[in-house]
Scaffold this motif. Structure first.
Motif, PDB file in Angstrom:
ATOM      1  N   THR A   9      -5.413  -8.866  -8.332  1.00 32.45           N
ATOM      2  CA  THR A   9      -4.741  -7.885  -9.180  1.00 32.45           C
ATOM      3  C   THR A   9      -5.416  -7.808 -10.547  1.00 32.45           C
ATOM      4  N   HIS A 112       0.114   8.527  -9.847  1.00 34.78           N
ATOM      5  CA  HIS A 112       0.656   7.437  -9.042  1.00 34.78           C
ATOM      6  C   HIS A 112       2.136   7.231  -9.377  1.00 34.78           C
ATOM      7  N   ASP A 114       3.636   4.769 -10.735  1.00 33.75           N
ATOM      8  CA  ASP A 114       4.042   3.366 -10.879  1.00 33.75           C
ATOM      9  C   ASP A 114       2.789   2.525 -11.090  1.00 33.75           C
ATOM     10  N   GLN A 119      -0.468  -3.207  -9.317  1.00 35.75           N
ATOM     11  CA  GLN A 119      -0.752  -2.196  -8.301  1.00 35.75           C
ATOM     12  C   GLN A 119      -2.255  -1.957  -8.131  1.00 35.75           C
ATOM     13  N   ASP A 145       0.545   1.187  -3.122  1.00 36.66           N
ATOM     14  CA  ASP A 145       1.906   1.748  -3.197  1.00 36.66           C
ATOM     15  C   ASP A 145       1.976   3.136  -3.812  1.00 36.66           C
ATOM     16  N   TRP A 146       1.583   4.115  -3.051  1.00 41.53           N
ATOM     17  CA  TRP A 146       1.572   5.507  -3.502  1.00 41.53           C
ATOM     18  C   TRP A 146       2.875   6.235  -3.178  1.00 41.53           C
TER      19      TRP A 146
END
Length: 189
Positions: A9, A112, A114, A119, A145-146
């Motif tokens: 990340t 996006h 978020d 992410q 995570d779209w």
């Protein structure tokens, strides 16, 4: 795409960095990704079925998150007062910027919605003399995570990412000069 993704990340990259210079390549790669997203415009028939998310919608989301934080988070009285005031201030700024149209004066772009340090997965790419990885250097990003993607204000993802990196510094997970350096390089790029 449901498949394993390589990398760590962005939060982990920033936490491991010793100096602001250590994150320049990652900031540039994130900036390149944001520019690429901002260049996408909705077509006449939005075949992907992606909805819109106005500045007024974002003010509503902010208010909902603030209420949840006040109800669930173990906050001191000082933190509760700060959160209530900041949420109200920012929500009003969003509503003011939205104007009568609800979206402000900027054309919506793919967002996006978020986008934050957890992410974004960063993986170093193999580099050689024959490969030009562009201004982002040899970093490959995977954005997870779209599910909340929408046509939104072009500053939405940038603002969210900047705020989350600042939060990492406030929580002590990232050295403040590294967080500031990343954000400065992101904005410069």
């Amino acid at each position: 795409e449901l498949a394993p993704a390589d990398g760590v990340t962005l939060a982990d990259v920033l936490a491991a960095a010793s100096t602001p210079a250590d994150v320049v390549t990652h900031a540039r790669a994130c900036a390149d990704a944001l520019v690429a997203l901002a260049s996408v415009r909705p077509g006449p028939d939005d075949a992907a079925g992606i909805g819109t998310h106005s500045l007024a919608d974002e003010a509503t989301v902010l208010a909902r998150w603030a209420v949840a934080a006040l109800e669930l988070a173990p906050l001191t009285d000082v933190e509760r007062t700060w959160l209530t005031g900041e949420a109200a201030r920012v929500a009003q700024e969003l509503r003011d910027a939205a104007g009568a149209s609800g979206t402000g004066d900027a054309a919506p772009v793919l967002a996006h919605r978020d986008l934050h340090d957890g992410q974004i997965l960063c993986a170093d790419m193999e580099t050689d003399a024959e490969t030009d990885h562009g201004p982002g250097g040899g970093v490959r990003l995977t954005v997870l995570d779209w599910d909340t993607a929408a046509w939104a204000h072009p500053a939405a993802d940038l603002a969210n990412l900047l705020a989350h990196v600042d939060r990492l510094a406030r929580l002590g997970r990232v050295r403040p000069p590294v967080a500031q350096g990343f954000n400065d390089h992101l904005l410069d790029a």
